[in-house]
Design an enzyme around this catalytic site. Structure first.
Site, mmCIF file in Angstrom:
data_model
loop_
_atom_site.group_PDB
_atom_site.id
_atom_site.type_symbol
_atom_site.label_atom_id
_atom_site.label_comp_id
_atom_site.label_asym_id
_atom_site.label_seq_id
_atom_site.Cartn_x
_atom_site.Cartn_y
_atom_site.Cartn_z
ATOM 1 N N SER A 1 0.842 -1.164 0.000
ATOM 2 C CA SER A 1 0.000 0.000 0.000
ATOM 3 C C SER A 1 0.894 1.234 0.000
ATOM 4 O O SER A 1 1.837 1.294 -0.767
ATOM 5 C CB SER A 1 -0.940 -0.051 1.190
ATOM 6 O OG SER A 1 -2.090 0.687 0.936
ATOM 7 N N ASP B 1 -8.713 -5.431 -5.453
ATOM 8 C CA ASP B 1 -8.280 -4.278 -4.671
ATOM 9 C C ASP B 1 -8.500 -2.972 -5.438
ATOM 10 O O ASP B 1 -7.920 -2.777 -6.510
ATOM 11 C CB ASP B 1 -6.794 -4.436 -4.336
ATOM 12 C CG ASP B 1 -6.218 -3.256 -3.579
ATOM 13 O OD1 ASP B 1 -6.999 -2.488 -2.986
ATOM 14 O OD2 ASP B 1 -4.980 -3.119 -3.572
ATOM 15 N N HIS C 1 -6.243 -6.475 -1.433
ATOM 16 C CA HIS C 1 -5.138 -5.602 -1.054
ATOM 17 C C HIS C 1 -4.022 -6.376 -0.348
ATOM 18 O O HIS C 1 -4.233 -6.984 0.689
ATOM 19 C CB HIS C 1 -5.696 -4.515 -0.120
ATOM 20 C CG HIS C 1 -4.876 -3.287 -0.009
ATOM 21 N ND1 HIS C 1 -4.479 -2.547 -1.088
ATOM 22 C CD2 HIS C 1 -4.384 -2.636 1.081
ATOM 23 C CE1 HIS C 1 -3.792 -1.492 -0.680
ATOM 24 N NE2 HIS C 1 -3.719 -1.528 0.632
#
Length: 490
Positions: free
Chosen positions: A171, A433, A458
């Site tokens: 991320s 995601d 994710h």
């Protein structure tokens, strides 16, 4: 973030004590990896402290502070590489020193493992408070300089200066992993940049477009029903005569009060957050992080939305909210935007948003944007447009919409956005995601490969393997390992 709990993870080691929903705790920005922090210290996960400069870009400023890090030497073999896990918008979770795919790689490659907590998150407090004046020292550029100094000094102290260092992150920390290799190629040999949004943008309606497609992948009618419910609630919020019923239906902590568009935007975003978070983390193997509610998946939500015995789509939407509340042991939902503002403007380290919410939203206002607005017609929600998001920057930090736009432009100018010119960076992303819309999903060149994993969410490749993993997820983990093997020989 009633402030929803953003659970930040390293993968998001990344965006709020996420109890994945609409709930209570810190910041309410729907962001990156949210991870639950387990404060217990396990063997091999004792916290260590490293001295950093407050401002790496001002030689006249000699102020320093202590940054937290963790080390796992159990796999290290002489001559092996060093793996550096990059922390993100939340407390660094020592559970990652005992779990995760990176440790599988470390065992096979004889790597020493380090994890560095991001400045201003967790216990890494560079300043005495979280005032806007203090937060000027919070940026990705300062974080990268922290990583560079940490790598230099730790390399010298551990006798690993000439070892090959590999950065890992998911991320926002995935972006940092890519940018670390980009900006400090003499210090980091390779990077695994998982679910990394490398392109900054003020308006990010594509996030909700992916939510639509991800829900539709389970049942084509699911996002249609969600849209009907969201539209219905938006209409109800225009009529004060309906507020008592809405308060009861969604078990609000106080009677719903809609006095301006910020009030309605906050409530509508809160309810949408149930779906946003479940999609983002759908079926991720996060149990070791201490995350609750992992059994609530896209399949579960779409089953509720398709259950005609519950009533119309509005009633089913309310049932989803109650399901999420039960999962996170919430007695009620706080729909008050004024309460949220109060929490987000509290600049104390003991404040209700100090776990990451105030800090991360500041970074979105001062660097990245990333606002998941309802400005696209191809998404299932109503009522929280870009203007609603930008007004929060002004209210919380006195940052104008024009300043946000300029900051985002500078970020892309500094890092290059999608136009990355580097080598030995792999970019894994999952099709479920929503963040993959700002990531690298096709190879740039041979040594800047993408790994696009169909059907995963994710940071899925970062989590421990399990028997029910999709074949393509297992293959992706194997492919990343082969790349690391090849790159460490170069």
């Amino acid at each position: 973030m009633a402030v929803r709990v953003l659970v930040l993870f390293l993968c998001k080691v990344s965006l709020f004590l996420q109890l994945g929903v609409i709930v209570v705790a810190e910041g309410r920005f729907y962001g990156f990896r949210k991870f639950h922090v387990d404060s217990s210290q396990r063997a091999g996960s004792e916290e260590q402290w490293f001295t950093q400069k407050l401002d790496h870009f001002n030689g006249a400023d000699s102020r320093v502070w202590k940054q937290r890090y963790f080390i796992n030497e159990s796999f290290y073999k002489s001559g092996g590489p060093v793996f550096l896990m990059i922390g993100g918008e939340g407390p660094a979770n020592p559970g990652w020193m005992q779990n995760g795919t990176w440790l599988t790689y470390a065992e096979k490659l004889g790597a020493l493992c380090l994890m560095l907590e991001h400045r201003f998150y967790g216990k890494s407090h560079p300043t005495g408070d979280l005032s806007t004046d203090s937060l000027r020292f919070l940026s990705s550029r300062q974080a990268l300089a922290d990583l560079a100094h940490f790598r230099t000094v730790m390399g010298e102290s551990l006798g690993l200066t000439h070892s090959r260092w590999v950065a890992f992150g998911g991320s926002y920390p995935g972006s940092l992993a890519a940018w670390f290799r980009l900006k400090y190629p003499h210090l980091v040999h390779a990077s695994v940049a998982t679910s990394a949004p490398v392109y900054a943008t003020v308006n990010f309606p594509e996030y909700l477009e992916v939510v639509w497609r991800s829900l539709a992948s389970e049942n084509v009618e699911c996002p249609v029903l969600v849209k009907k419910a969201s539209d219905t609630i938006a209409e109800l919020l225009k009529d004060p005569e309906t507020f008592d019923n809405v308060t009861k239906d969604f078990n609000l902590c106080s009677k719903l009060q809609i006095q301006n568009p910020m009030d309605s935007g906050y409530f509508l975003e809160m309810l949408a957050g149930n779906f946003m978070d479940v999609v983002q983390y759908n079926e991720d193997n996060r149990e070791f992080e201490g995350v609750v509610g992992g059994n609530i998946t896209i399949k579960v939500l779409c089953a509720v939305m398709g259950d005609t015995s519950l009533g119309d789509p509005y009633a089913r939407y309310a049932a989803v909210a109650r399901l999420m509340m039960d999962a996170f042991s919430l007695k009620c939902l706080d729909p008050s935007f004024s309460n949220y503002t109060r929490d987000m403007t509290n600049s104390s380290w003991d404040g209700p948003a100090a776990g990451g919410g105030r800090q991360w939203v500041y970074q979105t206002c001062s660097e990245f944007g990333f606002y998941q607005s309802t400005d696209s017609p191809n998404q299932p929600f109503t009522g929280f447009p870009l203007g609603y998001q930008l007004k929060q920057c002004a209210a919380f930090y006195n940052i104008s919409a024009e300043q946000v736009a300029e900051a985002v432009a500078q970020t892309n100018e500094y890092y290059g956005g999608y136009d990355i010119r580097s080598s030995r960076i792999v970019f894994p992303n999952g099709s479920i995601d929503p963040w993959h819309a700002l990531g690298i999903t096709q190879d740039i060149v041979a040594d800047l490969p993408a790994v696009f994993i169909k059907g995963t969410a994710h940071c899925a490749n970062m989590y421990p393997a399990r028997s029910q993993d999709l074949p393509q997820l297992s293959l992706a983990r194997d492919h990343i390992f082969i790349l690391l093997q090849q790159w460490l020989k170069q």
